[in-house]
Design a protein around this motif. Structure first.
Motif, PDB file in Angstrom:
ATOM      1  N   ARG A   1     -13.222  27.246  11.890  1.00 18.43           N
ATOM      2  CA  ARG A   1     -13.741  26.922  10.895  1.00 18.43           C
ATOM      3  C   ARG A   1     -13.330  25.102  11.465  1.00 18.43           C
ATOM      4  NH1 ARG A   1     -15.798  23.610   8.029  1.00 18.43           N
ATOM      5  NH2 ARG A   1     -16.129  23.459   6.217  1.00 18.43           N
ATOM      6  N   LYS A   2     -14.975  24.006  11.438  1.00 17.98           N
ATOM      7  CA  LYS A   2     -14.475  23.316  11.810  1.00 17.98           C
ATOM      8  C   LYS A   2     -14.471  23.238  13.594  1.00 17.98           C
ATOM      9  CE  LYS A   2     -14.844  20.561   7.353  1.00 17.98           C
ATOM     10  NZ  LYS A   2     -13.089  19.632   7.220  1.00 17.98           N
ATOM     11  N   THR A   3     -13.439  22.835  13.540  1.00 23.14           N
ATOM     12  CA  THR A   3     -12.492  22.863  15.329  1.00 23.14           C
ATOM     13  C   THR A   3     -10.845  23.629  14.734  1.00 23.14           C
ATOM     14  OG1 THR A   3     -11.292  20.716  15.186  1.00 23.14           O
ATOM     15  CG2 THR A   3     -13.766  20.436  15.758  1.00 23.14           C
ATOM     16  N   SER A   4     -11.326  24.312  14.227  1.00 24.08           N
ATOM     17  CA  SER A   4      -9.626  24.800  13.635  1.00 24.08           C
ATOM     18  C   SER A   4     -10.197  26.676  14.224  1.00 24.08           C
ATOM     19  CB  SER A   4      -9.128  25.013  12.343  1.00 24.08           C
ATOM     20  OG  SER A   4      -9.117  23.658  12.207  1.00 24.08           O
TER      21      SER A   4
ATOM     22  N   GLY B   1      -8.260  21.654  14.594  1.00 31.66           N
ATOM     23  CA  GLY B   1      -8.954  20.509  13.155  1.00 31.66           C
ATOM     24  C   GLY B   1      -7.338  20.389  12.491  1.00 31.66           C
TER      25      GLY B   1
ATOM     26  N   GLY C   1      -9.456  23.154   7.431  1.00 33.17           N
ATOM     27  CA  GLY C   1     -10.210  23.915   7.954  1.00 33.17           C
ATOM     28  C   GLY C   1      -9.208  24.877   8.880  1.00 33.17           C
ATOM     29  N   GLN C   2      -7.991  24.737   8.838  1.00 37.17           N
ATOM     30  CA  GLN C   2      -7.054  26.035   9.784  1.00 37.17           C
ATOM     31  C   GLN C   2      -7.305  27.045   7.958  1.00 37.17           C
ATOM     32  OE1 GLN C   2      -3.207  24.063  10.279  1.00 37.17           O
ATOM     33  NE2 GLN C   2      -4.326  23.515  12.529  1.00 37.17           N
TER      34      GLN C   2
ATOM     35  N   ASP D   1      -9.030  27.552   6.515  1.00 34.31           N
ATOM     36  CA  ASP D   1     -10.786  28.672   6.062  1.00 34.31           C
ATOM     37  C   ASP D   1     -10.384  29.383   7.558  1.00 34.31           C
ATOM     38  OD1 ASP D   1     -11.414  27.903   3.370  1.00 34.31           O
ATOM     39  OD2 ASP D   1     -12.587  25.882   4.630  1.00 34.31           O
TER      40      ASP D   1
ATOM     41  N   GLU E   1     -20.827  21.999  11.632  1.00 37.33           N
ATOM     42  CA  GLU E   1     -19.147  21.242  12.775  1.00 37.33           C
ATOM     43  C   GLU E   1     -19.845  19.686  12.346  1.00 37.33           C
ATOM     44  OE1 GLU E   1     -17.677  22.194  15.283  1.00 37.33           O
ATOM     45  OE2 GLU E   1     -17.482  24.494  14.333  1.00 37.33           O
TER      46      GLU E   1
END
Length: 128
Positions: A10-13, A68, A72-73, A75, A108
């Protein structure tokens, strides 16, 4: 020892989730779940897939998560747990899919362009 694996993003995680039969202990990067997320209220949603299938006390979760922020982590961990449960028993997919727990959120952050302050924010126009 049997274990079930799932990757969540999720995102950058990116979260790598290992579920092993156990008593319900959850460890993130070697730190207990409650200590890792502190007082973050949203963190309890990370364990939602386990609650949906009544497996909270049947598995120990060993999770490594990088990148992230905490949101984000959370999710990424949620998706990783859901995928690991489907890896354990594919019949659980019927309970997890309608709840939206197996869907990866593709959003993103848009990259910053040159000549702009942010991704789209242009410099302020000055008439004089």
């Amino acid at each position: 020892m049997e274990q079930y694996y799932g990757t969540g993003r999720r995102k950058t995680s990116v979260a790598r989730v290992f579920l092993r039969p156990g008593s319900g202990k959850v460890e993130i990067n070697g730190i207990p779940f409650a200590d890792y997320f502190g007082g973050l209220v949203k963190a309890v949603t990370a364990l939602e897939p386990l609650r949906r299938v009544d497996a909270t006390n049947r598995f120990d979760a060993f999770i490594t998560v990088r990148g992230g922020g905490k949101a984000g982590q959370v999710d990424a961990i949620q998706l990783g747990i859901a995928r690991a449960l489907v890896n354990y028993n594919s019949d659980l997919r019927a309970k997890l899919k309608p709840a939206g727990l197996l869907s990866r959120d593709p959003r993103e952050v848009e990259r910053k362009k040159y000549g702009k302050h942010k991704a789209r924010r242009a410099p302020q126009y000055s008439k004089r």
